[in-house]
Design a protein around this motif. Structure first.
Motif, PDB file in Angstrom:
ATOM      1  N   ALA A 163      -8.975 -11.578  -0.999  1.00 13.68           N
ATOM      2  CA  ALA A 163      -7.882 -11.742  -1.961  1.00 13.68           C
ATOM      3  C   ALA A 163      -8.303 -11.241  -3.339  1.00 13.68           C
ATOM      4  O   ALA A 163      -7.541 -10.541  -4.020  1.00 13.68           O
ATOM      5  CB  ALA A 163      -7.474 -13.206  -2.031  1.00 13.68           C
ATOM      6  N   HIS A 164      -9.521 -11.597  -3.748  1.00 14.96           N
ATOM      7  CA  HIS A 164     -10.015 -11.139  -5.051  1.00 14.96           C
ATOM      8  C   HIS A 164     -10.122  -9.609  -5.074  1.00 14.96           C
ATOM      9  O   HIS A 164      -9.703  -8.960  -6.044  1.00 14.96           O
ATOM     10  CB  HIS A 164     -11.381 -11.769  -5.324  1.00 14.96           C
ATOM     11  N   LEU A 165     -10.659  -9.046  -3.994  1.00 19.58           N
ATOM     12  CA  LEU A 165     -10.789  -7.593  -3.906  1.00 19.58           C
ATOM     13  C   LEU A 165      -9.416  -6.923  -3.928  1.00 19.58           C
ATOM     14  O   LEU A 165      -9.198  -5.922  -4.615  1.00 19.58           O
ATOM     15  CB  LEU A 165     -11.535  -7.231  -2.616  1.00 19.58           C
ATOM     16  N   GLY A 166      -8.486  -7.497  -3.165  1.00 17.96           N
ATOM     17  CA  GLY A 166      -7.158  -6.905  -3.088  1.00 17.96           C
ATOM     18  C   GLY A 166      -6.421  -6.939  -4.407  1.00 17.96           C
ATOM     19  O   GLY A 166      -5.852  -5.936  -4.856  1.00 17.96           O
ATOM     20  N   ARG A 167      -6.444  -8.106  -5.056  1.00 14.61           N
ATOM     21  CA  ARG A 167      -5.651  -8.248  -6.281  1.00 14.61           C
ATOM     22  C   ARG A 167      -6.252  -7.501  -7.472  1.00 14.61           C
ATOM     23  O   ARG A 167      -5.511  -6.920  -8.264  1.00 14.61           O
ATOM     24  CB  ARG A 167      -5.492  -9.727  -6.633  1.00 14.61           C
ATOM     25  N   TYR A 168      -7.576  -7.536  -7.576  1.00 10.26           N
ATOM     26  CA  TYR A 168      -8.172  -7.019  -8.815  1.00 10.26           C
ATOM     27  C   TYR A 168      -8.786  -5.633  -8.674  1.00 10.26           C
ATOM     28  O   TYR A 168      -9.144  -5.022  -9.682  1.00 10.26           O
ATOM     29  CB  TYR A 168      -9.206  -8.019  -9.334  1.00 10.26           C
ATOM     30  N   VAL A 169      -8.937  -5.151  -7.431  1.00  8.52           N
ATOM     31  CA  VAL A 169      -9.541  -3.828  -7.249  1.00  8.52           C
ATOM     32  C   VAL A 169      -8.593  -2.887  -6.494  1.00  8.52           C
ATOM     33  O   VAL A 169      -8.201  -1.834  -7.007  1.00  8.52           O
ATOM     34  CB  VAL A 169     -10.886  -3.931  -6.496  1.00  8.52           C
ATOM     35  N   LEU A 170      -8.212  -3.283  -5.259  1.00  9.01           N
ATOM     36  CA  LEU A 170      -7.467  -2.361  -4.406  1.00  9.01           C
ATOM     37  C   LEU A 170      -6.053  -2.096  -4.919  1.00  9.01           C
ATOM     38  O   LEU A 170      -5.682  -0.938  -5.143  1.00  9.01           O
ATOM     39  CB  LEU A 170      -7.415  -2.921  -2.973  1.00  9.01           C
ATOM     40  N   GLU A 171      -5.267  -3.161  -5.092  1.00  6.01           N
ATOM     41  CA  GLU A 171      -3.878  -2.933  -5.498  1.00  6.01           C
ATOM     42  C   GLU A 171      -3.778  -2.244  -6.863  1.00  6.01           C
ATOM     43  O   GLU A 171      -2.983  -1.300  -7.011  1.00  6.01           O
ATOM     44  CB  GLU A 171      -3.074  -4.230  -5.486  1.00  6.01           C
ATOM     45  N   PRO A 172      -4.550  -2.665  -7.874  1.00  5.41           N
ATOM     46  CA  PRO A 172      -4.484  -1.916  -9.147  1.00  5.41           C
ATOM     47  C   PRO A 172      -4.810  -0.438  -8.975  1.00  5.41           C
ATOM     48  O   PRO A 172      -4.170   0.427  -9.593  1.00  5.41           O
ATOM     49  CB  PRO A 172      -5.530  -2.634 -10.010  1.00  5.41           C
ATOM     50  N   VAL A 192       0.846  -1.206   0.000  1.00  8.26           N
ATOM     51  CA  VAL A 192       0.000   0.000   0.000  1.00  8.26           C
ATOM     52  C   VAL A 192       0.880   1.254   0.000  1.00  8.26           C
ATOM     53  O   VAL A 192       1.645   1.468   0.935  1.00  8.26           O
ATOM     54  CB  VAL A 192      -0.920   0.030   1.234  1.00  8.26           C
ATOM     55  N   PRO A 193       0.782   2.099  -1.030  1.00 11.43           N
ATOM     56  CA  PRO A 193       1.549   3.354  -1.023  1.00 11.43           C
ATOM     57  C   PRO A 193       0.933   4.364  -0.045  1.00 11.43           C
ATOM     58  O   PRO A 193      -0.258   4.322   0.254  1.00 11.43           O
ATOM     59  CB  PRO A 193       1.409   3.862  -2.468  1.00 11.43           C
ATOM     60  N   PHE A 194       1.768   5.292   0.413  1.00 12.74           N
ATOM     61  CA  PHE A 194       1.263   6.409   1.213  1.00 12.74           C
ATOM     62  C   PHE A 194       0.671   7.493   0.304  1.00 12.74           C
ATOM     63  O   PHE A 194      -0.019   8.365   0.779  1.00 12.74           O
ATOM     64  CB  PHE A 194       2.394   7.015   2.053  1.00 12.74           C
ATOM     65  N   HIS A 195       0.977   7.441  -0.986  1.00 12.55           N
ATOM     66  CA  HIS A 195       0.528   8.452  -1.952  1.00 12.55           C
ATOM     67  C   HIS A 195       0.911   9.864  -1.506  1.00 12.55           C
ATOM     68  O   HIS A 195       0.111  10.800  -1.574  1.00 12.55           O
ATOM     69  CB  HIS A 195      -0.992   8.351  -2.181  1.00 12.55           C
ATOM     70  N   ALA A 196       2.152  10.006  -1.058  1.00 13.68           N
ATOM     71  CA  ALA A 196       2.632  11.298  -0.568  1.00 13.68           C
ATOM     72  C   ALA A 196       2.546  12.382  -1.629  1.00 13.68           C
ATOM     73  O   ALA A 196       2.337  13.556  -1.304  1.00 13.68           O
ATOM     74  CB  ALA A 196       4.068  11.148  -0.074  1.00 13.68           C
ATOM     75  N   HIS A 197       2.681  11.987  -2.907  1.00 16.69           N
ATOM     76  CA  HIS A 197       2.648  12.995  -3.969  1.00 16.69           C
ATOM     77  C   HIS A 197       1.280  13.666  -4.071  1.00 16.69           C
ATOM     78  O   HIS A 197       1.156  14.718  -4.690  1.00 16.69           O
ATOM     79  CB  HIS A 197       3.010  12.355  -5.313  1.00 16.69           C
ATOM     80  N   GLU A 198       0.263  13.071  -3.425  1.00 17.71           N
ATOM     81  CA  GLU A 198      -1.076  13.660  -3.484  1.00 17.71           C
ATOM     82  C   GLU A 198      -1.345  14.623  -2.326  1.00 17.71           C
ATOM     83  O   GLU A 198      -2.319  15.365  -2.367  1.00 17.71           O
ATOM     84  CB  GLU A 198      -2.135  12.548  -3.482  1.00 17.71           C
ATOM     85  N   TRP A 199      -0.521  14.577  -1.259  1.00 22.32           N
ATOM     86  CA  TRP A 199      -0.858  15.404  -0.105  1.00 22.32           C
ATOM     87  C   TRP A 199       0.307  16.173   0.525  1.00 22.32           C
ATOM     88  O   TRP A 199       0.078  16.974   1.435  1.00 22.32           O
ATOM     89  CB  TRP A 199      -1.550  14.573   0.979  1.00 22.32           C
ATOM     90  N   VAL A 200       1.528  15.971   0.060  1.00 23.52           N
ATOM     91  CA  VAL A 200       2.638  16.721   0.663  1.00 23.52           C
ATOM     92  C   VAL A 200       2.392  18.220   0.521  1.00 23.52           C
ATOM     93  O   VAL A 200       2.392  18.955   1.506  1.00 23.52           O
ATOM     94  CB  VAL A 200       3.979  16.301   0.028  1.00 23.52           C
ATOM     95  N   ARG A 240      -2.794   5.031  -9.142  1.00 22.37           N
ATOM     96  CA  ARG A 240      -2.661   6.377  -8.561  1.00 22.37           C
ATOM     97  C   ARG A 240      -1.190   6.746  -8.394  1.00 22.37           C
ATOM     98  O   ARG A 240      -0.811   7.906  -8.516  1.00 22.37           O
ATOM     99  CB  ARG A 240      -3.358   6.434  -7.196  1.00 22.37           C
ATOM    100  N   LEU A 241      -0.361   5.751  -8.116  1.00 27.85           N
ATOM    101  CA  LEU A 241       1.063   6.000  -7.926  1.00 27.85           C
ATOM    102  C   LEU A 241       1.789   6.189  -9.258  1.00 27.85           C
ATOM    103  O   LEU A 241       2.862   6.778  -9.312  1.00 27.85           O
ATOM    104  CB  LEU A 241       1.684   4.809  -7.180  1.00 27.85           C
ATOM    105  N   ALA A 242       1.189   5.679 -10.333  1.00 28.88           N
ATOM    106  CA  ALA A 242       1.892   5.594 -11.619  1.00 28.88           C
ATOM    107  C   ALA A 242       2.315   6.955 -12.162  1.00 28.88           C
ATOM    108  O   ALA A 242       3.282   7.046 -12.918  1.00 28.88           O
ATOM    109  CB  ALA A 242       1.007   4.885 -12.637  1.00 28.88           C
ATOM    110  N   GLY A 243       1.646   8.024 -11.781  1.00 37.01           N
ATOM    111  CA  GLY A 243       2.013   9.338 -12.276  1.00 37.01           C
ATOM    112  C   GLY A 243       3.183   9.958 -11.562  1.00 37.01           C
ATOM    113  O   GLY A 243       3.687  11.013 -11.971  1.00 37.01           O
ATOM    114  N   ALA A 244       3.653   9.320 -10.492  1.00 33.94           N
ATOM    115  CA  ALA A 244       4.774   9.846  -9.721  1.00 33.94           C
ATOM    116  C   ALA A 244       6.068   9.170 -10.174  1.00 33.94           C
ATOM    117  O   ALA A 244       6.040   8.070 -10.720  1.00 33.94           O
ATOM    118  CB  ALA A 244       4.553   9.581  -8.227  1.00 33.94           C
ATOM    119  N   PRO A 245       7.205   9.804  -9.941  1.00 32.60           N
ATOM    120  CA  PRO A 245       8.470   9.108 -10.201  1.00 32.60           C
ATOM    121  C   PRO A 245       8.641   7.968  -9.197  1.00 32.60           C
ATOM    122  O   PRO A 245       8.278   8.108  -8.025  1.00 32.60           O
ATOM    123  CB  PRO A 245       9.525  10.199 -10.005  1.00 32.60           C
ATOM    124  N   ILE A 246       9.184   6.847  -9.659  1.00 31.96           N
ATOM    125  CA  ILE A 246       9.281   5.655  -8.814  1.00 31.96           C
ATOM    126  C   ILE A 246      10.681   5.056  -8.936  1.00 31.96           C
ATOM    127  O   ILE A 246      11.251   5.000 -10.029  1.00 31.96           O
ATOM    128  CB  ILE A 246       8.240   4.594  -9.238  1.00 31.96           C
TER     129      ILE A 246
END
Length: 382
Positions: free
Chosen positions: A128-137, A93-101, A142-148
């Protein structure tokens, strides 16, 4: 540089693993180099809410599930204006800091691995189904737009499937023991597995592979090293030739690794697979399942990756053991990884080069007044 690292665990957490070793090795070197470093993590029973560890500050609040909310609250109360860069270290789970710093500090994510298949092993079917196919994606998109920053090419490729394009691979580190074990290989063919006895490490498949290989390699033995919830049951069911040692001191683990002819690794997925690196540093090659993370560390260590089935592992055991029992490889410096000094230097350069201010955020005036900063630090320790 003033650096804040967000990680849901610190090394004192009872569930700390390889990612926390990585964090600790890097942060204490950054602190020793003169940087002002703070690590925010979940609370740990019996440990203070804030303390100095190896020169960097650890602030703890929240639980496994609330640490993300607590990090944001802490930032709003004490962090805003105090840091030049925020590293969002992601373990599922990311903190998504780029959305709130939002104060002009640069942000960057550091991802060790994605979870994906592991959801189906560690969670009940619906979760497990919720996590893999809904939550984690959703989290990763949301993180994909940030540098990683990613610790392996496998993790970079996994992130790309969720839309991440600005991903830089940084090295994994390892520090061999000062005194490498100077022991001879066992007189009979011996394999070793080292890891927690949990489903996603697939210890049963190691046992199954060795039992299949014993049909053509009579006397083949297997040492199983590591604790975990499956240990007692596996030990009761242990077939001939399999010995369970449980969790052992590091020097015992290194001794067994050095005396074995081959190391076997069968995880569902890893960020890197540090145990492969460790075995190579002891002069023991690895045969590993060809899965993310393990393929990176095994190839870097000169080992062999095979399709993830016990039958394939058994076939390669039979094929490779004659060579490994007659001519063991020399210990590989750093096991195919890098020294922690190199990792800390390279990671800091990557953070400095790739971190960026989130779009639309204006820089805030740094809190340079000494009295203000001292009050902030006291608040963080409260």
């Amino acid at each position: 540089m003033r650096i804040l690292v967000l990680n849901w665990r610190d090394l004192a957490h009872p569930e700390a693993g390889g990612a926390e070793v990585y964090t600790e090795q890097v942060l204490r070197r950054w602190a020793a180099a003169g940087h002002e470093v703070t690590l925010f993590a979940a609370a740990v029973a019996g440990r203070p809410a804030a303390e100095i560890v190896d020169g960097y500050r650890v602030v703890r609040a929240g639980s496994r599930f609330t640490v993300y909310r607590e990090a944001r609250r802490w930032w709003d109360r004490y962090g805003r204006g105090r840091f030049d860069v925020v590293v969002d270290e992601t373990n599922t789970v990311p903190f998504h800091a780029h959305e709130w710093v939002g104060d002009g500090a640069r942000t960057i994510a550091l991802v060790h691995q994605t979870c994906e298949e592991i959801w189906h092993i560690n969670a009940p079917p619906l979760a497990a189904h919720l996590g893999r196919y809904v939550l984690e994606p959703n989290w990763l998109r949301r993180l994909a737009g940030a540098p990683i920053l990613a610790v392996s090419a496998s993790t970079r490729d996994a992130l790309a499937r969720f839309g991440a394009a600005d991903v830089t691979v940084v090295p994994e580190g390892y520090e061999p023991p000062v005194d490498l074990p100077r022991v001879a290989k066992e007189p009979t063919p011996t394999a070793v597995f080292c890891g927690r006895m949990v489903s996603y490490k697939r210890p049963r498949e190691v046992i199954r592979a060795v039992q299949l290989a014993r049909r053509e390699v009579p006397g083949l033995r297997l040492w199983m090293i590591g604790g975990g919830p499956m240990l007692d049951r596996l030990r009761r069911e242990a077939p001939e030739g399999v010995e369970f040692l449980g969790r052992v001191p590091e020097e015992v683990k290194h001794d067994r690794m050095a005396r074995a002819h081959v190391h076997l690794a069968t995880s569902v997925r890893e960020g890197w697979g540090l145990v492969v690196t460790e075995a190579a540093a002891m002069g023991t090659s690895t045969i590993a399942y060809d899965v993310p993370g393990l393929r990176d560390s095994t190839r870097a260590a000169g080992g062999v990756v095979v399709p993830p089935q016990p039958e394939a592992l058994a076939r390669w055991l039979v094929e490779l053991l004659p060579g490994l029992t007659t001519a063991a490889p020399a210990p590989l410096p750093y096991g195919g990884a890098h020294s922690w000094d190199d990792v800390a230097t390279t990671l800091l350069a990557a953070v400095d080069q790739h971190a960026r201010v989130p779009d639309g955020v204006r820089a805030a005036t740094p809190a340079t007044d000494r009295s203000i900063r001292e009050n902030q630090l006291r608040g963080a320790d409260a």
